[in-house]
Scaffold this motif. Structure first.
Motif: not given
Length: 94
Positions: A80-89, A91-92
Motif C-alpha cells: 500500500i505504501l509503495k502504491k501511495a508513494a508512486a501515486f504522490f510521485a 502527482d508531484a
C-alpha cells in the motif's frame, strides 16, 4: 558405512552435526559418508525431536503461525505504501 555394521553413536552425532552446520546438502553428506539420504534425514529429525519436548514444538508452531500472519499484514502495508508513494510521485511531477 554400508557394510552392515551398526554406526557408532559418535558417527551418528557427527553426521547430524555436519547436516546441520556444514552448509552442504544432506545428499552430499550422505554420499560422502556412504549412507542413505533417508537414514541421515531420519537421524536429523530424531535429534531435533529429542532436543525439543512436544509442548515446545507446539509453542514454536503457534509462534510460527503468528509470525506468518504478521508477515502477511506487513507485506500488505508495504505494498500500500509503495502504491501511495508512486501515486504522490506522479502527482508531484505535474
Amino acid at each position: 558405512m554400508g557394510n552392515g555394521n551398526r554406526p557408532t553413536p559418535e558417527f551418528r552425532r557427527e553426521a547430524v552435526r555436519l547436516a546441520l552446520t556444514s552448509g552442504r546438502t544432506r545428499r552430499e553428506i550422505a554420499d560422502d559418508l556412504g549412507m542413505g539420504l533417508s537414514t541421515l534425514t531420519r537421524w536429523v529429525r530424531q535429534d531435533r525431536d529429542a532436543e525439543e519436548p512436544a509442548e515446545d514444538q507446539a509453542d514454536l508452531r503457534a509462534e510460527l503461525k503468528r509470525l506468518r500472519k504478521e508477515n502477511a499484514v506487513l507485506k500488505q502495508k508495504r505494498d500500500i505504501l509503495k502504491k501511495a508513494a508512486a501515486f504522490f510521485a506522479k502527482d508531484a511531477s505535474r
